[in-house]
Design a protein around this motif. Structure first.
Motif, short mmCIF file in Angstrom:
data_model
loop_
_atom_site.label_atom_id
_atom_site.label_comp_id
_atom_site.label_asym_id
_atom_site.label_seq_id
_atom_site.Cartn_x
_atom_site.Cartn_y
_atom_site.Cartn_z
N LEU A 230 0.60 -1.57 -0.16
CA LEU A 230 -0.06 0.10 -0.10
C LEU A 230 0.32 1.30 0.36
CD1 LEU A 230 -2.75 -0.74 2.24
CD2 LEU A 230 -2.51 -0.84 -0.03
N LYS A 231 1.94 0.47 -0.21
CA LYS A 231 3.10 1.90 0.01
C LYS A 231 2.70 3.27 1.05
CE LYS A 231 5.02 0.58 -3.49
NZ LYS A 231 4.55 0.53 -3.92
N VAL A 232 2.64 2.96 2.27
CA VAL A 232 2.03 3.72 3.27
C VAL A 232 3.36 4.17 4.18
CG1 VAL A 232 0.91 4.50 5.67
CG2 VAL A 232 0.14 3.00 3.43
N ASP A 233 3.77 5.30 3.80
CA ASP A 233 5.47 4.98 4.26
C ASP A 233 5.45 5.55 5.97
OD1 ASP A 233 7.40 4.67 2.53
OD2 ASP A 233 6.83 6.57 1.04
N LYS A 234 5.28 6.15 6.09
CA LYS A 234 5.26 6.56 7.70
C LYS A 234 5.77 5.44 8.38
CE LYS A 234 0.80 9.28 8.13
NZ LYS A 234 0.10 8.63 7.16
N PHE A 235 5.17 4.02 7.62
CA PHE A 235 5.64 3.26 8.54
C PHE A 235 7.06 2.58 8.97
CE2 PHE A 235 0.73 3.10 9.22
CZ PHE A 235 0.46 3.30 10.48
N HIS A 236 7.75 2.86 7.26
CA HIS A 236 8.98 2.39 7.40
C HIS A 236 9.47 2.63 8.27
CE1 HIS A 236 12.11 1.46 3.97
NE2 HIS A 236 10.93 1.31 3.25
N SER A 237 9.45 3.22 8.97
CA SER A 237 10.64 3.25 10.33
C SER A 237 10.33 2.30 11.92
CB SER A 237 10.76 4.50 11.08
OG SER A 237 9.77 4.54 11.92
N ILE A 238 9.35 1.36 11.04
CA ILE A 238 9.23 -0.25 12.10
C ILE A 238 9.28 -1.00 11.62
CG2 ILE A 238 7.87 1.44 14.23
CD1 ILE A 238 5.32 0.41 13.17
N VAL A 239 9.21 -1.29 10.28
CA VAL A 239 9.01 -3.01 9.47
C VAL A 239 10.29 -3.22 10.03
CG1 VAL A 239 9.73 -1.71 7.07
CG2 VAL A 239 7.84 -3.28 7.29
N ARG A 240 11.45 -3.11 9.72
CA ARG A 240 13.11 -3.84 10.32
C ARG A 240 12.30 -4.42 11.28
NH1 ARG A 240 18.36 -1.43 7.53
NH2 ARG A 240 17.97 -1.80 5.50
N VAL A 241 12.11 -3.17 12.58
CA VAL A 241 11.70 -4.70 13.84
C VAL A 241 10.73 -5.23 14.23
CG1 VAL A 241 10.58 -2.96 14.69
CG2 VAL A 241 11.88 -3.65 16.16
N THR A 242 10.24 -5.40 12.92
CA THR A 242 8.92 -6.15 13.12
C THR A 242 9.11 -6.83 12.38
OG1 THR A 242 7.51 -4.22 12.98
CG2 THR A 242 6.22 -6.72 12.57
N GLY B 191 -0.64 -6.87 -8.61
CA GLY B 191 -1.76 -5.59 -9.06
C GLY B 191 -1.72 -4.26 -8.39
N LEU B 192 -1.89 -4.08 -6.70
CA LEU B 192 -1.71 -3.28 -6.03
C LEU B 192 -0.35 -2.54 -6.18
CD1 LEU B 192 -3.72 -4.88 -2.48
CD2 LEU B 192 -4.27 -2.50 -3.93
N HIS B 193 0.32 -3.41 -6.08
CA HIS B 193 1.75 -3.34 -6.03
C HIS B 193 2.25 -1.92 -7.11
CE1 HIS B 193 6.03 -2.53 -5.38
NE2 HIS B 193 6.55 -2.79 -6.32
N ALA B 194 1.49 -2.88 -8.53
CA ALA B 194 1.55 -1.76 -9.68
C ALA B 194 1.14 -0.52 -9.49
CB ALA B 194 1.42 -3.10 -10.78
N ALA B 195 0.06 -0.50 -8.95
CA ALA B 195 -0.87 0.46 -8.76
C ALA B 195 -1.14 1.75 -8.04
CB ALA B 195 -2.74 0.22 -8.49
N THR B 196 0.21 0.84 -6.54
CA THR B 196 0.27 2.08 -5.82
C THR B 196 1.91 2.64 -6.50
OG1 THR B 196 1.39 0.31 -4.97
CG2 THR B 196 -0.71 1.35 -4.09
N LYS B 197 2.30 1.86 -7.44
CA LYS B 197 3.67 2.67 -7.44
C LYS B 197 3.73 3.80 -8.49
CE LYS B 197 7.57 -0.15 -9.26
NZ LYS B 197 8.27 -1.25 -9.28
N ASN B 198 3.31 4.32 -8.96
CA ASN B 198 3.09 5.52 -9.95
C ASN B 198 3.55 6.95 -8.57
OD1 ASN B 198 3.21 4.61 -11.90
ND2 ASN B 198 0.80 4.84 -12.74
N LYS B 199 2.37 6.73 -7.58
CA LYS B 199 1.83 7.85 -6.44
C LYS B 199 3.26 7.27 -5.63
CE LYS B 199 -0.39 6.84 -2.59
NZ LYS B 199 -0.34 6.44 -1.91
#
Lengths: 410, 287
Positions: free
Chosen positions: A98-110, B271-279
Motif C-alpha cells: 500500500l506504500k504507506v511510508d509512515k511505517f517505514h521506520s518500524i518495518v525492519r524491527v517487525t 496488481g496493488l503494488h503496480a497500482a501504488t507505484k506511480n503515486k
C-alpha cells in the motif's frame, strides 16, 4: 554502544571478516542488568531440561497425555506465537504494497521479530517431535503427505522463514558493509514480501485448520468449520497489538537508537494501527457472532465453559475493541496500550482454548502443563529476546541505515 | 557390467510403478481408483464370551507383555502403548455384553490424512499401518483420530506409536489376523463387502439376538472393523455422535482452497503494488 563499523568494505580479506564477527559476538554494554539476572538462570535450567527431554523422552518433562497429545509447546509457543508474529505480514503489506511510508521506520524491527519468532517456534516444534531426526522426511524425503494440513503448514513455515530472512537481509548487509549484496538483496524485497503475505494467509489459517479433524474433541463453542478464517482474521489484530506492545517497550529499552523524528511519528502510527485493530476486531466479532448463531450455540452458554467463552469474547475482544475505537477521536496512548495488552491476552486465551483448554474439556484427566514445560516455553522466548537484543545493538534496525544504503530500498 | 533387455524393462516397470504408487498414495482419501477391496473384521458382541484369548494372542504375536489387569463390568480398559486391543464388559438388560476395542481401520482414516510423512498409511489390503522409519513423532494422528487409537510412547527417547495393524504381515502372507485365528466365532475376517453381507444375514436370521444396526457401516465414512450387538451401541461405550462423512472431508475444503489462494493472492498483491507505484514516484518520499 559501539558505533557501527564497516571494516570489510575496504579490505575483503577473510581474516578481517572473522575478526569483525568475533568482536561483534562479544556482549556490548553492562552485563548485570535486571533482565540478565533473571533470564540467565531460567535459560540454564531450561537448557538442562531440554537435554533431559531428549535423553529420557517427552514424558520426563511434559505432562501431555494420550488424549491430549499437544501441550504447551505447540499450543502456546507455536499456535499462539505465530499469531503474534502475524504483525510482519500485515505491516509489510501496509508498507510495501500500500506504500504507506509512515511505517517505514518500524518495518525492519517487525520483520526481525517475525523472523526470530518463526525460527524459535519452529525450534519449539522440533522439541515436541518424538522423532525429530525424521523431520526431513516431509521436506526432502519421498514421503509427501500432501493431504495433510500439517504438511502444508510445515512447508509454508519453512518458506516464510526464508522470505522473512530475505526481507531482513539488507540490514545484515548494511551491518557487514557488503554493498553489492545489499543491492541484490534489496531488489529481492518486494518479491519476498508478496511471497510472504501469501504464505502467511495460508499458514495463519492453516494453524486453525489443523484442528478441523478434532471435531468431537474441542468444545462446540470453540469448534466450527470456520476456525481457519477466524484464525486468519484474528492474526491481523494479534500481530498489530504485539507491534504496539513491543514498540512501547523497545522505545524505552533502545531509546538511545531511536531519533526524535521517528519518536514524534510514533504517536501517529499508533493511532493508525489502533484503527486497523479496531476494524479487524469488529470483523472478527461479527464472524464469531455469525458462527455462534449459525451453530445454534446458545444452549452451551449457561455452563462453566460458556462463561469462559464469554470472558474471552466480551472481556478480551469486545472491550479492547471499544477501547481502540474510543481512541479514534481522542488519541490516547495509554488507552491504546491497555487495549493492545488486553487484545494480546485475548489472543492467548483463544489459541490456548482451541488447542488445550477446550480440547478434551470433558476428559477425566485434564492436561495441566508441568513446571518443566513452562520453564522450557519461557526459555525459548528468553533466548529469542537475547538474540533480538544482540541484533538490535549491532545492525541498523532502529538506527538509520548508513548513508551509502539510503534511497535504495524500495 | 551389462543390462539385458529383460532387466531393463523390469527396472523401467518398477520405476513406473513407483510413480503411480506415489500418486495413488498421495490421496489416501480416495479408495475407488483401484478394484481391490479392503479387508476387515466383523466382531459379534452377541457371540463373544469375553475370554480375552485374543488379547493374549495379540500381545504374544507383537512382543508385548501379557495383559494382567482384570476385566470388570462398566470399567473401560483403554488400549495403551503395551496393549493394542482390549475387551471390555458392560452390564445391559441383555446381561453382560463384551466389546472389543482396537483400531477401527477406517476406509478414509483421519490419522493417515493427518500424517505429513505418510507414516500412518492405509494399505490397499485395508489395514491402517504405522511405519516407524517415516514417522517424525508430531502426534497429529492422535489429535485427529476420532477413536483415540494411536498411542505414543512418552517415556522413550526413541518413541513409537502403538496401534493395531490388523496383523498386516500375516495378511500379506495369506494368513488370518492372529485375533481372528484365536477366536472361536466372535471375530470373522473377510472383505468389507462379505462382512456386511454376513452381518445382514445374521441380523435377518436371528433378529432376537441383534439390534438392526451395524456399527462402522457408515460411521466416519465406514470402518474396517464392524460391530454387531444385542443392545444399542451407545450402551456399549460407542460414540454414536460421530459424523457419517469421513473425517478427511472436514479438511477438504480448506486444502482445496490452497492452490487458489497461492495463485490469487500474489496476483492481487502484484496488481496493488503496480497500482501504488506511480503515486510513490510522484510524492518522492525519502525515508
Amino acid at each position: 554502544m559501539t558505533s557501527p563499523a564497516y571494516p570489510i568494505t575496504e579490505k575483503k580479506q577473510n581474516q578481517t571478516i572473522w575478526r569483525f564477527l568475533l568482536k561483534e559476538l562479544k556482549p556490548s554494554g553492562k552485563w548485570l542488568t535486571p533482565f540478565n539476572i533473571i533470564s540467565i538462570p531460567i535459560i540454564l535450567v531450561g537448557l538442562a531440561l531440554i537435554v533431559i527431554r531428549f535423553t529420557h523422552g517427552l514424558g520426563a518433562v511434559s505432562n501431555v497425555t494420550q488424549e491430549v497429545p499437544w501441550g504447551l509447546w505447540k499450543g502456546f509457543n507455536v499456535v499462539t506465537g505465530v499469531a503474534f508474529a502475524g504483525g510482519a505480514y500485515v505491516l509489510t503489506f501496509i508498507v510495501y504494497i500500500l506504500k504507506v511510508d509512515k511505517f517505514h521506520s518500524i518495518v525492519r524491527v517487525t520483520v526481525l521479530n517475525g523472523f526470530l519468532a518463526y525460527l524459535f517456534y519452529t525450534g519449539a516444534l522440533v522439541l515436541d517431535l518424538g522423532k525429530p531426526w525424521n523431520i526431513f522426511n516431509p521436506v526432502i524425503g519421498n514421503n509427501y503427505g500432501v493431504s495433510s494440513v500439517l504438511f502444508l503448514v510445515a512447508w509454508h513455515f519453512i518458506l516464510y522463514i526464508l522470505g522473512l530472512l530475505i526481507e531482513f537481509s539488507p540490514a545484515v548487509a548494511e551491518w557487514l558493509g557488503a554493498k553489492r549484496a545489499h543491492k541484490i538483496l534489496s531488489g529481492m524485497t518486494i518479491g519476498a514480501v508478496i511471497f510472504g503475505i501469501t504464505l502467511s494467509v495460508l499458514h495463519q489459517s492453516g494453524l486453525g485448520a489443523l484442528f478441523l479433524m478434532a471435531k468431537e474433541k474441542i468444545h462446540p463453542l470453540w469448534y466450527s468449520e470456520f476456525i481457519p478464517i477466524l484464525f486468519l482474521v484474528s492474526s491481523v489484530f494479534a500481530g498489530l497489538s504485539m507491534i504496539i506492545f513491543e514498540g512501547s517497550i523497545s522505545q524505552q529499552v533502545f531509546s538511545d537508537q531511536i531519533d526524535e523524528k521517528s519518536r514524534t511519528r510514533r504517536k501517529e502510527m499508533l493511532q493508525i494501527l489502533s484503527r486497523i485493530c479496531g476494524c479487524s476486531m469488529f470483523i472478527y466479532l461479527f464472524l464469531q457472532l455469525l458462527v455462534f448463531i449459525h451453530g445454534q450455540r446458545g444452549s452451551y452458554i449457561n455452563s462453566s465453559m460458556g462463561y469462559w467463552f464469554l470472558v474471552e469474547m466480551v472481556g478480551f475482544v469486545l472491550v479492547p475493541m471499544v477501547l481502540f475505537i474510543l481512541s479514534y477521536r481522542k488519541p490516547n496512548i495509554l488507552l491504546i496500550r491497555i487495549a493492545a495488552i488486553m487484545t494480546i491476552i485475548g489472543i492467548i486465551l483463544n489459541r490456548l482454548n482451541v488447542s488445550i483448554i477446550a480440547f478434551r474439556w470433558d476428559a477425566a484427566v485434564r492436561y495441566v502443563p508441568s513446571w518443566m514445560e513452562i520453564v522450557i516455553s519461557i526459555t525459548i522466548i528468553l533466548i529469542q529476546i537475547w538474540i533480538f537484543r544482540w541484533i538490535i545493538n549491532r545492525m541498523p534496525v532502529f538506527k538509520g541505515s548508513p548513508s551509502w544504503a539510503k534511497h535504495k530500498n524500495d | 557390467m551389462s543390462i539385458n533387455r529383460r532387466d531393463f524393462f523390469k527396472a523401467l516397470g518398477a520405476t513406473g510403478m513407483t510413480i503411480i504408487g506415489l500418486n495413488a498414495a498421495g490421496s489416501p482419501g480416495s479408495n475407488s481408483d483401484d478394484d481391490t477391496e479392503f479387508y476387515g473384521i466383523l466382531y459379534d458382541s452377541s457371540i463373544c464370551i469375553g475370554c480375552r484369548a485374543c488379547e493374549k494372542a495379540c500381545a504374544e504375536t507383537h512382543g508385548l507383555p501379557e495383559p494382567e489387569d482384570e476385566m470388570e463390568a462398566g470399567v473401560q480398559r483403554k488400549t495403551s502403548v503395551t496393549q493394542r486391543c482390549t475387551v471390555n464388559a458392560f452390564d445391559t438388560e441383555e446381561g453382560e455384553v463384551y466389546v472389543r476395542n482396537q483400531c477401527m481401520h477406517c476406509n478414509e482414516p483421519a490419522c493417515a490424512t493427518a500424517c505429513l510423512t505418510q507414516a500412518m498409511y492405509k494399505t490397499k489390503e485395508g489395514p491402517v499401518i504405522w511405519r516407524e522409519e517415516k514417522c517424525m513423532g508430531c502426534r497429529y494422528c492422535m489429535v485427529s483420530c476420532p477413536f483415540d487409537v494411536p498411542k505414543f510412547e512418552y517415556e522413550s527417547a526413541n518413541p513409537i506409536i502403538q496401534k493395531c495393524d490388523m496383523c498386516y504381515d500375516r495378511i500379506k502372507e495369506g494368513e488370518l489376523p492372529v485375533c481372528v485365528e484365536t477366536c472361536g466365532d466372535a471375530l470373522y475376517f473377510g472383505t468389507r463387502r462379505e462382512l456386511i453381507a454376513e452381518a445382514r444375514r445374521r441380523i435377518a436370521e436371528w433378529p432376537e439376538m441383534y439390534i438392526d444396526s451395524i456399527y462402522g457401516e457408515h460411521t466416519v465414512g465406514g470402518t474396517g472393523y464392524l460391530y454387531l450387538s444385542p443392545v444399542p451401541h451407545n450402551e456399549l461405550g460407542f460414540d454414536i455422535k460421530l459424523q457419517k462423512e469421513s473425517y478427511p472431508s472436514l479438511t477438504k475444503s480448506f486444502l482445496y482452497s490452497v492452490p487458489a489462494v497461492d495463485v490469487l493472492v500474489p496476483s492481487l498483491l502484484l496488481g496493488l503494488h503496480a497500482a501504488t507505484k506511480n503515486k510513490q514516484n510522484k510524492t518522492e518520499n525519502h525515508d
